[in-house]
Every structure is written in structure tokens, then in C-alpha cells.
Design a protein around this motif. Sequence first.
Motif, mmCIF file in Angstrom:
data_model
loop_
_atom_site.group_PDB
_atom_site.id
_atom_site.type_symbol
_atom_site.label_atom_id
_atom_site.label_comp_id
_atom_site.label_asym_id
_atom_site.label_seq_id
_atom_site.Cartn_x
_atom_site.Cartn_y
_atom_site.Cartn_z
ATOM 1 N N THR A 15 0.825 -1.207 0.000
ATOM 2 C CA THR A 15 0.000 0.000 0.000
ATOM 3 C C THR A 15 0.861 1.261 0.000
ATOM 4 N N GLN A 16 2.126 1.123 0.358
ATOM 5 C CA GLN A 16 3.011 2.279 0.412
ATOM 6 C C GLN A 16 3.962 2.357 -0.782
ATOM 7 N N CYS A 17 4.031 1.295 -1.578
ATOM 8 C CA CYS A 17 4.954 1.285 -2.713
ATOM 9 C C CYS A 17 4.443 2.194 -3.822
ATOM 10 N N LEU A 51 9.979 -5.190 -9.863
ATOM 11 C CA LEU A 51 8.682 -4.614 -9.522
ATOM 12 C C LEU A 51 7.700 -4.972 -10.635
ATOM 13 N N VAL A 52 6.587 -5.563 -10.251
ATOM 14 C CA VAL A 52 5.564 -5.936 -11.211
ATOM 15 C C VAL A 52 4.271 -5.233 -10.831
ATOM 16 N N ALA A 145 9.812 5.558 0.238
ATOM 17 C CA ALA A 145 8.420 5.625 0.680
ATOM 18 C C ALA A 145 8.143 4.807 1.925
ATOM 19 N N GLY A 146 9.161 4.118 2.437
ATOM 20 C CA GLY A 146 8.964 3.285 3.609
ATOM 21 C C GLY A 146 8.189 2.016 3.323
ATOM 22 N N ALA A 147 8.158 1.616 2.046
ATOM 23 C CA ALA A 147 7.406 0.416 1.678
ATOM 24 C C ALA A 147 8.152 -0.860 2.045
ATOM 25 N N THR A 148 9.471 -0.787 2.161
ATOM 26 C CA THR A 148 10.285 -1.955 2.506
ATOM 27 C C THR A 148 11.030 -1.685 3.806
ATOM 28 N N THR A 149 10.761 -2.508 4.800
ATOM 29 C CA THR A 149 11.367 -2.342 6.117
ATOM 30 C C THR A 149 12.195 -3.573 6.455
ATOM 31 N N PHE A 150 13.419 -3.357 6.907
ATOM 32 C CA PHE A 150 14.309 -4.447 7.320
ATOM 33 C C PHE A 150 14.329 -4.511 8.841
ATOM 34 N N SER A 185 10.965 -15.267 5.253
ATOM 35 C CA SER A 185 11.624 -14.107 5.848
ATOM 36 C C SER A 185 11.162 -12.805 5.219
ATOM 37 N N VAL A 186 10.553 -12.905 4.043
ATOM 38 C CA VAL A 186 9.993 -11.733 3.372
ATOM 39 C C VAL A 186 8.481 -11.762 3.565
ATOM 40 N N LEU A 187 7.949 -10.708 4.165
ATOM 41 C CA LEU A 187 6.542 -10.622 4.542
ATOM 42 C C LEU A 187 5.870 -9.504 3.752
ATOM 43 N N PHE A 188 4.600 -9.693 3.442
ATOM 44 C CA PHE A 188 3.877 -8.698 2.655
ATOM 45 C C PHE A 188 2.564 -8.293 3.318
ATOM 46 N N LEU A 189 2.230 -7.024 3.161
ATOM 47 C CA LEU A 189 0.921 -6.491 3.513
ATOM 48 C C LEU A 189 0.270 -5.980 2.234
ATOM 49 N N SER A 190 -1.059 -6.096 2.171
ATOM 50 C CA SER A 190 -1.753 -5.673 0.961
ATOM 51 C C SER A 190 -3.159 -5.202 1.285
#
Length: 206
Positions: A15-17, A51-52, A145-150, A185-190
Amino acid sequence: IAMTAQPHGLLIDTTQCVGCGSCVDACLEAHGATGDASEITGLSAKSRTALVQHEDVWRRQLCMHCVNPSCASVCPVEALRKTPEGPVVYDESRCLGCRYCMQACPFGVPTYQWLSAKPAVVKCDFCVDRQARGEPTACAAACPAGATTFGVREELIREAHERIDQSPDVYLPHVYGEHEIGGTSVLFLSAVPFEKLGFPMGLGDE
């Protein structure tokens, strides 16, 4: 500086990408690859992330760094292995080129250097060298944009659920990767159903 053994991960909030491609450019630069995000349409022998776009939503493609990776389990020579810190790493010197990992990956991530005289498997390495220095992945560091957080995986899961609780009208009540195939280890929100974004569903999620 040795990496901490606490499993790390990425939280990618679709939502932030904004689709700017900074993550792709940073990944290419970090791995010494030429080109830029405008040329990358998917994972390839050069690009470890992409990016798709699905309608008006952007989705990152990259290795999910599964908690129990099938690619490593099928590799007969341990060219792929899971580290305690999170990354699934690849040792080209051990690789036989059997490509079992490509068949085993439920996300279709590993690619092969078919045109190389000495081909190898290519996939996101979770910036294992940067992590060893206590730095975030290149993609997370570059995202404006803060879309990817480590961060630490368990902390990212808590953060994801907090975002869902605080904005239930924005997010689906699902953190993709928390449980799928035993966790990634890679998590997604949508905000839209994950299957509409091309995510494989029914992978042993709870």
C-alpha cells in the motif's frame, strides 16, 4: 562484525509502494549489475528483484528466504543453505547445475545464467554481506516511501499486525509469509487479495 543469529526479514507494504524502482536500482548496484529499473520486467540472470504492476498496485518479486527452504532441501551438494540470520545463501563453487532448486521453489524465484559459459543460479542473497556489517538490505535502505522495512522477523510480524489493527479499512487481515510453507523471511501487507497480485496461495498457510 559477526551477524547476530536472530532471524531477520523484510516487511513489504504494497500500500506504500509508489513503483519508483529505487529498490531495483539499489539491488543492481549492490551486486555490480548494469542497467536500471526501467529495463527490469521480472527476475532474470541479472536482476535479483523486480517490480511488477497489477492494475494500480506494485508488487516486489524476490527470494522469499523461506524458514525451511525447499531449494536447499533438494540441493544434492548443499550449494544452497539457510543461515540462522535469515538469508538463504548460494555457493556457486558447489553448484552442479542440476537446477533442482528451480523446480522446487514454490515462488519460481531462482533463475539460471543460460547464456553464460560458466552458468550459475541467480537469486536474491538478502544482502548477506551488508547484514554481516550490521546494515539493512540495499533495497530497504533505498526505499524513499517506507514500503520496505528491514528488521528482526518476529518484530516485523508484530509491526505488520499492528498496522492491520490500526488501519483495518486499509489492509487485508493477512500477513503473507507469516505462515505460508512454514513461514518466509519476506513478509507482505496488501489492501487487495494476494492472489490478485500473483502470489501463490494454498502453500500450507494456516
